[in-house]
Motif scaffolding. Sequence first.
Motif, PDB file in Angstrom:
ATOM      1  N   GLU A   1      38.080  14.031  14.461  1.00 16.97           N
ATOM      2  CA  GLU A   1      38.565  13.214  15.564  1.00 16.97           C
ATOM      3  C   GLU A   1      37.366  12.668  16.329  1.00 16.97           C
ATOM      4  OE1 GLU A   1      41.144  15.759  17.836  1.00 16.97           O
ATOM      5  OE2 GLU A   1      42.875  15.204  16.610  1.00 16.97           O
TER       6      GLU A   1
ATOM      7  N   MET B   1      42.958   6.407  16.303  1.00 18.93           N
ATOM      8  CA  MET B   1      43.634   7.517  16.974  1.00 18.93           C
ATOM      9  C   MET B   1      45.064   7.690  16.469  1.00 18.93           C
ATOM     10  SD  MET B   1      42.069   6.851  20.800  1.00 18.93           S
ATOM     11  CE  MET B   1      42.232   8.552  21.326  1.00 18.93           C
TER      12      MET B   1
ATOM     13  N   GLN C   1      47.285  10.629  26.785  1.00 21.38           N
ATOM     14  CA  GLN C   1      46.715  11.194  25.564  1.00 21.38           C
ATOM     15  C   GLN C   1      45.252  11.515  25.795  1.00 21.38           C
ATOM     16  OE1 GLN C   1      46.946   7.099  23.411  1.00 21.38           O
ATOM     17  NE2 GLN C   1      45.145   8.127  22.583  1.00 21.38           N
TER      18      GLN C   1
ATOM     19  N   GLY D   1      40.680  10.958  18.689  1.00 17.41           N
ATOM     20  CA  GLY D   1      41.766  11.050  17.729  1.00 17.41           C
ATOM     21  C   GLY D   1      41.257  10.746  16.332  1.00 17.41           C
TER      22      GLY D   1
END
Length: 253
Positions: A96, A127, A221, A225
Amino acid sequence: MADAVKKSLGYSDTPIIPGSCWHVHDGDRPQPRVVNPGSFSTQEAAGAPPSDAVVLFDGKCLCNWLSKDNQDAPWKVENGYMEVVPKSGNIHTRMEFGDCQLHLEFATPSVVVGDGQGRGNSGVFFMRKYEIQVLDCFENPTYPDGTTGAIYGQYPPLANVCRKPGEWNMYDFVWIAPRFAGSQLVSPAYITVFLNGVLLHHMKPLQGPTQHRKLAEYVPQNSIGALELQDHNNPTRFRNIWFRSLNTYDQLG
């Protein structure tokens, strides 16, 4: 002697640059780190990434990728590229990351089947939420916010610069992840997109995660990601995928 060399690099009697602790032309300011720039790709072979890049796919294995169920990625690897196995599902990176420069190359199937969105369709999802379209748009019209280089469902690209089916196209992105403070959006995602050396979007603010036939809307969020590639039932190929981090939030998945 050392002081003389240091003095020759810059000045300490100039004004301080606003927002910094450095003088104009300050010789004590840290030097840029040295990076080998690598080489450009050709139709015959992928180029070499910069020396500070994190390589996500080098043409040899899918060890850095997972299936939609977090198992080994099921796509095919041969001749220096990966190829979508139709109906096997999307794949995503184990790693990520957030703000980055990303390079990726794709080739839509050389045998043309279908038209519009049915021809050579895939996608690059930052992401796993924000899609830049991959499609065979060489002499193949479709809805503009779904053409190659579009921020899907939001913004058409500034130009259609697709190469012929079967030829390699080169994407270069600068991705800035969205920022939240709790449930409050502080800054949207931004993206700059080049395809085959042509600018398609410049620091374009995204309206939220991309959607099919729906409006985008941000949901809180993290600012990191995985990168996801789409299985849209077309044997699209990818090669030479790497990124350079622009922040310090990266972590292994």
